[in-house]
Write a protein that holds these residues in place. Structure first.
Motif, short mmCIF file in Angstrom:
data_model
loop_
_atom_site.label_atom_id
_atom_site.label_comp_id
_atom_site.label_asym_id
_atom_site.label_seq_id
_atom_site.Cartn_x
_atom_site.Cartn_y
_atom_site.Cartn_z
N GLU A 113 25.81 101.83 -55.30
CA GLU A 113 26.74 102.72 -54.61
C GLU A 113 28.15 102.13 -54.75
OE1 GLU A 113 25.97 105.54 -53.17
OE2 GLU A 113 23.77 105.37 -53.34
N PRO A 114 29.18 102.94 -54.54
CA PRO A 114 30.55 102.41 -54.58
C PRO A 114 30.71 101.28 -53.56
CG PRO A 114 30.60 104.80 -54.63
CD PRO A 114 29.18 104.41 -54.34
N TYR A 115 31.55 100.29 -53.90
CA TYR A 115 31.72 99.13 -53.02
C TYR A 115 33.20 98.71 -52.99
CZ TYR A 115 31.52 96.56 -57.47
OH TYR A 115 31.74 96.12 -58.74
N PRO A 116 33.64 98.14 -51.87
CA PRO A 116 35.08 97.84 -51.70
C PRO A 116 35.51 96.58 -52.44
CG PRO A 116 33.88 97.16 -49.76
CD PRO A 116 32.88 97.85 -50.65
N MET A 117 36.78 96.58 -52.84
CA MET A 117 37.41 95.40 -53.42
C MET A 117 38.07 94.58 -52.30
SD MET A 117 36.96 95.56 -56.77
CE MET A 117 35.29 95.87 -56.18
N ASP A 118 38.16 93.29 -52.50
CA ASP A 118 38.75 92.42 -51.48
C ASP A 118 40.11 91.92 -51.96
OD1 ASP A 118 39.16 90.85 -49.29
OD2 ASP A 118 37.86 89.22 -49.96
N ASP A 119 41.11 92.81 -51.98
CA ASP A 119 42.47 92.44 -52.39
C ASP A 119 43.46 93.35 -51.69
OD1 ASP A 119 42.41 94.88 -53.82
OD2 ASP A 119 41.77 93.88 -55.67
#
Length: 572
Positions: free
Chosen positions: A322-328
């Motif tokens: 599934e789509p997943y968030p970036m950490d920036d």
């Protein structure tokens, strides 16, 4: 002996400054207990001086500076009470071949005193003095039908002055060459154009002074049509070097426009006092200031809204179906409230600062694999896009659709779902620019709105649409000019690529949107390559160039920039 004299002068200066500070109310507690930070930026220690130089100081403090002393060999050379803290120094009066020591001492309104390090220079026995030019001021713009009055400060023992006016910085194309016994001259034969002027004196012993520092002036109203000869400038660099030194460097090298970063990827804003000071000094030298604003990244907003991260498409190889968030710091452009946050930030800068324009950066998506968050997916669904199918493309064959650009190929082939997805993202970018333009029009309609664009949008528009959603033709109707970032070395190209990008960008935009080539001066680029980039941009029909960036440009590169900027036609 000189050392003792310097110590005595320093103690005397400190005593005088302390005495004046003590005249203030004794029971008042000062919040500011830190002394001013004082640096002599020019000349540099060890220099051998043969002609007049400008002593340039950087003086910073929490409080307002009340006075600054420039001390030479233990004696006060000048007392400065207003910015800029600089002094045009005719070194010829000290022409003895000996070492001379410069010191700067500053006092703030709280009574704190700071001093610079000593700067030791040698003044050549052959050093000359020179007249100081008064008017036309450097970079002055005069009406086309005006009579030009040239005026300068006289020198002791001068019996005449030689005035030269030329169309170039080398004074090879001289328009006026007159010998004058006065310190002024009136000329009414100059037509519209760009001119440079200088003066030297002849004394009663038949010896010439040095030429004055040349000044540039324009005849004719070129405010709207003048080329953009600019540079991108980080706020941190401005803070380190000080407004006085930066403006002096820009003026010396004929920079017409500066793009000052006021809100970068981190989300932090450049201090208001620094922006105000810089704009005032730049305007004093007829330099325009565009406030450079990063749109799609903002660490401050992300910290306050952790759910606003951008989302990567599914990538099964790392455990994400599934789509997943970036950490920036990258922000989802459709996250609720972010567009209003951007507009409020732009409103703050437009309302509070006397800038000449707003310059947008990162007004795009960073790659086609991002933006698969709930807000984009929902909006795409409402337009008839089958987002479940799009997500499954990456689940079923990530290597082909992501790494091998199968997703981009579908866009080229006109795949209905991919086209709707790309068009959605293009419209998001367009809407941001449109809303910013409307905001500026409400507050200060004369401000210029510009943007830095990726170069692929000029050379391969469809590919850039799918990657960045940043379309030249679509957004040209909203922007006064676009700066394609044609950094040849980063792309493994030759300098002629600047010409290719510029020419193809010009084919995409309308007549109201100009193209100013973004050129590269960082990354071990040579002075010759800077020359070639600027030359190719001009050959391609660019309205100017903006180089990246101030702070990473070598002195050899500056010499090229000075030469080519001074010669760029001003009456396009």
């Amino acid at each position: 002996m000189l050392k003792m004299k310097l110590i005595s002068a320093l103690l005397l200066a400190i005593a005088l400054l302390t005495y004046s500070a003590c005249k203030k109310e004794k029971n008042t507690l000062s919040v500011d207990a830190s002394p001013p930070l004082v640096k002599i930026l020019s000349p540099q220690s060890g220099s051998v001086l043969i002609e007049p130089v400008t002593i340039i100081l950087s003086v910073t403090d929490e409080s307002k500076i009340s006075e600054v002393f420039i001390i030479l060999d233990g004696d006060t050379l000048s007392r400065l009470t207003d910015m800029p803290y600089e002094l045009y120094w005719n070194v010829g009066y000290w022409a003895d071949g000996q070492n001379h020591a410069l010191l700067a001492v500053a006092k703030d309104e709280a009574g704190n005193i700071g001093k610079s390090d000593l700067v030791n220079v040698i003044i050549s026995k052959d050093a000359k003095i020179a007249p100081n030019l008064i008017e036309p001021a450097n970079n002055a713009v005069l009406p086309e039908d005006s009579v030009v009055t040239f005026r300068w400060n006289g020198l002791t023992d001068a019996i005449s002055y030689e005035l030269q006016v030329a169309t170039d910085t080398t004074f090879s194309d001289i328009m006026i060459a007159n010998t004058i016994t006065d310190t002024s001259f009136i000329e009414n034969s100059l037509s519209a154009g760009t001119y440079f002027w200088r003066v030297r004196a002849l004394n009663n012993k038949n010896k010439y002074s040095a030429w004055s520092r040349p000044f540039r002036f324009f005849k004719g109203n070129m405010k709207d049509d003048a080329p953009i000869l600019g540079v991108w400038l980080w706020g941190a660099t401005l803070s380190e070097q000080g407004a006085t030194a930066v403006v002096a460097k820009l003026t010396e090298n004929y920079v017409s426009d500066v793009f000052l970063l006021v809100k970068g990827i981190s989300g932090s804003k450049t201090p208001a006092s620094l922006i105000t000071e810089f704009i005032r000094k730049a305007h004093d030298n007829n330099i325009k200031v565009h406030l450079w604003y990063v749109v799609s990244s903002d660490g401050v907003f992300i910290s306050a809204h952790p759910q606003a991260h951008i989302y990567h498409c599914p990538k099964p190889s790392v455990g994400h179906n599934e789509p997943y968030p970036m950490d920036d710091e990258r922000v989802n452009l459709l996250y609720p409230g972010y567009k209003e946050y951007v507009l409020n930030s732009i409103r703050y800068f437009v309302t509070n600062f006397d800038c000449d324009g707003i310059h947008l950066d990162y007004i795009r998506y960073s790659h086609f694999v991002y933006s698969f968050d709930e807000y984009h997916l929902k909006k795409a669904d409402s337009s008839g896009c089958n987002t479940e199918r799009l997500l499954n493309l990456f689940v079923d064959n990530y290597d082909y659709y992501a790494y091998n650009e199968g997703f981009v190929n579908l866009y080229f082939q006109g795949d209905s779902d991919v086209v709707k997805w790309v068009e959605l993202r293009k419209n998001v970018v367009y809407d941001y620019i449109k809303s910013i333009k409307e905001l500026i029009a409400e507050i200060k309609p004369d401000l210029k709105l510009s943007a830095a664009f990726m170069p692929e949008g000029a050379t391969n528009p469809q590919w850039a649409d799918s990657y960045y959603a940043q379309n030249y033709a679509l957004n040209a109707e909203l922007l006064d000019f676009i700066a394609p970032m044609s950094y040849f070395k980063d792309y493994g190209k030759t300098t002629s690529w600047v010409k290719t990008v510029t020419e193809q960008a010009l084919e995409l935009v309308n007549d109201n949107c100009k193209i100013c080539a973004g050129v590269q001066s960082y990354g071990e680029v040579t002075a010759l390559q800077v020359r070639e980039q600027i030359t190719y941009a001009q050959q391609a029909g660019a309205h100017g160039v903006v180089f990246f960036r101030y702070g990473s440009t070598t002195e050899d590169e500056w010499q090229v920039i000075k030469e080519l900027f001074s010669q760029w036609p001003k009456d396009e």
